[in-house]
Design a protein around this motif. Structure first.
Motif, PDB file in Angstrom:
ATOM      1  N   ALA A 174       0.821  -1.220   0.000  1.00 54.45           N
ATOM      2  CA  ALA A 174       0.000   0.000   0.000  1.00 54.45           C
ATOM      3  C   ALA A 174       0.848   1.261   0.000  1.00 54.45           C
ATOM      4  O   ALA A 174       0.565   2.229   0.704  1.00 54.45           O
ATOM      5  N   MET A 175       1.890   1.230  -0.839  1.00 51.33           N
ATOM      6  CA  MET A 175       2.769   2.394  -0.955  1.00 51.33           C
ATOM      7  C   MET A 175       2.618   3.033  -2.330  1.00 51.33           C
ATOM      8  O   MET A 175       1.665   2.773  -3.056  1.00 51.33           O
ATOM      9  N   ASP A 176       3.578   3.850  -2.694  1.00 51.89           N
ATOM     10  CA  ASP A 176       3.509   4.588  -3.951  1.00 51.89           C
ATOM     11  C   ASP A 176       3.373   3.657  -5.148  1.00 51.89           C
ATOM     12  O   ASP A 176       2.635   3.952  -6.097  1.00 51.89           O
ATOM     13  N   THR A 177       4.057   2.513  -5.125  1.00 51.43           N
ATOM     14  CA  THR A 177       4.011   1.581  -6.248  1.00 51.43           C
ATOM     15  C   THR A 177       2.611   1.018  -6.463  1.00 51.43           C
ATOM     16  O   THR A 177       2.247   0.641  -7.582  1.00 51.43           O
ATOM     17  N   SER A 178       1.826   0.951  -5.416  1.00 49.73           N
ATOM     18  CA  SER A 178       0.437   0.491  -5.538  1.00 49.73           C
ATOM     19  C   SER A 178      -0.501   1.614  -5.972  1.00 49.73           C
ATOM     20  O   SER A 178      -1.716   1.441  -5.943  1.00 49.73           O
ATOM     21  N   GLN A 179       0.084   2.755  -6.364  1.00 51.92           N
ATOM     22  CA  GLN A 179      -0.657   3.938  -6.788  1.00 51.92           C
ATOM     23  C   GLN A 179      -1.389   4.614  -5.638  1.00 51.92           C
ATOM     24  O   GLN A 179      -2.421   5.241  -5.807  1.00 51.92           O
ATOM     25  N   GLY A 199      -4.806   7.001  -7.331  1.00 48.92           N
ATOM     26  CA  GLY A 199      -5.752   5.999  -7.795  1.00 48.92           C
ATOM     27  C   GLY A 199      -6.197   5.059  -6.694  1.00 48.92           C
ATOM     28  O   GLY A 199      -7.321   4.563  -6.701  1.00 48.92           O
ATOM     29  N   LEU A 200      -5.297   4.791  -5.725  1.00 50.63           N
ATOM     30  CA  LEU A 200      -5.629   3.917  -4.598  1.00 50.63           C
ATOM     31  C   LEU A 200      -5.932   4.785  -3.386  1.00 50.63           C
ATOM     32  O   LEU A 200      -5.040   5.441  -2.835  1.00 50.63           O
ATOM     33  N   GLY A 237       2.265   0.801   4.261  1.00 48.55           N
ATOM     34  CA  GLY A 237       2.326   2.246   4.239  1.00 48.55           C
ATOM     35  C   GLY A 237       1.204   2.904   5.006  1.00 48.55           C
ATOM     36  O   GLY A 237       0.032   2.546   4.864  1.00 48.55           O
ATOM     37  N   THR A 238       1.571   3.884   5.834  1.00 48.56           N
ATOM     38  CA  THR A 238       0.597   4.714   6.534  1.00 48.56           C
ATOM     39  C   THR A 238       0.868   6.170   6.184  1.00 48.56           C
ATOM     40  O   THR A 238       2.012   6.588   6.045  1.00 48.56           O
ATOM     41  N   GLY A 239      -0.200   6.928   6.057  1.00 50.59           N
ATOM     42  CA  GLY A 239      -0.064   8.330   5.711  1.00 50.59           C
ATOM     43  C   GLY A 239      -1.229   9.127   6.227  1.00 50.59           C
ATOM     44  O   GLY A 239      -1.791   8.805   7.291  1.00 50.59           O
ATOM     45  N   THR A 240      -1.614  10.137   5.473  1.00 50.83           N
ATOM     46  CA  THR A 240      -2.712  11.013   5.901  1.00 50.83           C
ATOM     47  C   THR A 240      -3.666  11.256   4.739  1.00 50.83           C
ATOM     48  O   THR A 240      -4.252  12.335   4.626  1.00 50.83           O
TER      49      THR A 240
END
Length: 394
Positions: free
Chosen positions: A82-87, A91-92, A118-121
């Motif tokens: 669930a990071m940048d590569t997973s869009q 898109g994700l 991946g965790t973000g905001t």
């Protein structure tokens, strides 16, 4: 005999290309790497048959997406989920990322595979009017979710924080708060603005020397809560400088998709572990190279990985954030998914010239696992772009 293709060059010239028949990389399946920790960031496979808006509500083919993660685990990689590569953020959504994480962690557990998420905001719409409390709450929600599911946290860079932070002290506050609440060491991710223009000026400075100092201060102040830091700046000298200044026990995970062979090999002062999006595209070569490193066969290590660098630099060329298109195209060519469609319609983010050059570079690197299948899959892509395929078998 492998069949030929008619490929276009820049300017419209056409030429005939016949892929080689290189032997497959020798990889001992199910064997963890011994000398380096290596994560592959992993793409998602969209469901092309879903009757939904592909730009705003693209659906995921969960079976194919999980199968690809099992493929990466079988080669010895951990999965960075669930990071940048997973869009992620392109898109994700966070809601889709939650489902992806919820499904992936039990799959990892079933085969003893490592996974970090991946965790973000991205629940928030970036705005200078956001408060630091809102950013902290968003980060906290995602970290609690990942840890509650049994995963390791990757604390990604935050567009929302970049939008509302007034200076470096705001980054120190937010990171200190979140790191103080996690239950196990996390991986920090510094994603440069070449990957996401919304992150320009991260850590409070556009000057990268000053930004580096702030990043290192955050790490030093919270070292016991940090497993490592992923550096995605495509700047090997800066990564080495950070590596040499880290507190003892904190790793650098290279995110440099241009210079990874050198950084992973290291120097007299140390080396980088790896958390790379390019590993998704070059997984067999990367696994074979890392196994050669485990055997102290540096010649073989470089013979394998150095040949992948032109392909990696091509996939990650400007605009860098469009690299996901090349990653998914490689999975399509090699039979890991039945179609070349992406969430957000991102399959259209690269030209037919770019994809044709990618095909040739993948062949030269030995990364077309079945050349006949790759040719058969490349043909409709070319035909759809108006490049007619009327060639005889070679």
């Amino acid at each position: 005999m492998v069949q030929s293709l008619i490929l276009p060059k820049a300017g419209g010239e056409l030429y005939t290309y016949t892929p080689s028949e290189k032997p497959a990389f020798k990889v001992e399946k199910g064997k963890p790497f011994e000398k380096r920790t290596a994560f592959s960031a992993a793409h998602v496979v969209c469901d092309p048959m879903a009757d939904a808006d592909p730009l705003k509500n693209a659906q995921i083919d969960w079976q194919a997406t999980m199968e690809y993660r099992h493929y990466l685990w079988s080669l010895g990689f951990g999965v960075a989920e669930a990071m940048d590569t997973s869009q992620r953020g392109m898109g994700l959504s966070w809601e889709s990322a939650k489902e992806l994480i919820r499904r992936s962690i039990p799959e990892a557990r079933s085969v003893g595979g490592r996974i970090a998420c991946g965790t973000g905001t991205d629940q928030l719409t970036p705005s200078p009017n956001l408060t630091l409390e809102q950013v902290e709450q968003a980060y906290q929600e995602q970290c609690e979710f990942v840890e509650g599911e049994g995963g390791q946290v990757i604390m990604m860079s935050s567009r929302a924080l970049a939008a509302c932070a007034k200076g470096p002290e705001d980054y120190e506050r937010v990171y200190g708060t979140i790191l103080g609440n996690v239950s196990q060491p996390v991986i920090l991710h510094w994603l440069g603005d070449m990957f996401d223009p919304n992150l320009k000026g991260y850590w409070g400075y556009e000057d990268l020397d000053k930004a580096t100092d702030v990043c290192l201060k955050v790490i030093q102040d919270n070292a016991e809560k940090i497993d490592g830091v992923k550096i995605s700046l495509l700047d090997k000298d800066r990564e080495i400088d950070i590596r040499n200044r880290l507190p003892e026990g904190v790793k650098v995970y290279t995110g440099d998709d241009f210079n990874y062979p050198e950084l992973i090999k290291g120097d007299d002062n140390g080396y980088s572990d790896a958390l790379l999006g390019i590993f998704d595209a070059i997984a067999p070569a990367a696994a074979a190279g890392l196994q050669a490193l485990d055997e102290n066969d540096l010649k073989r290590y470089h013979e394998i990985l150095d040949k992948t660098v032109p392909l990696a630099r091509h996939i990650f060329q400007h605009p860098t954030f469009a690299y996901k298109t090349g990653v998914v195209f490689m999975a399509y060519l090699n039979g890991h998914q039945s179609h070349f469609r992406m969430i957000g319609g991102a399959e259209g983010s690269r030209s037919i010239i770019h994809l044709s050059d990618l095909f040739v570079m993948a062949d030269e690197a030995g990364l077309l696992e079945d050349p006949d299948m790759a040719v058969a899959r490349m043909r409709p892509v070319l035909e759809q772009a108006g490049v007619k395929q009327e060639v005889s078998d070679s």
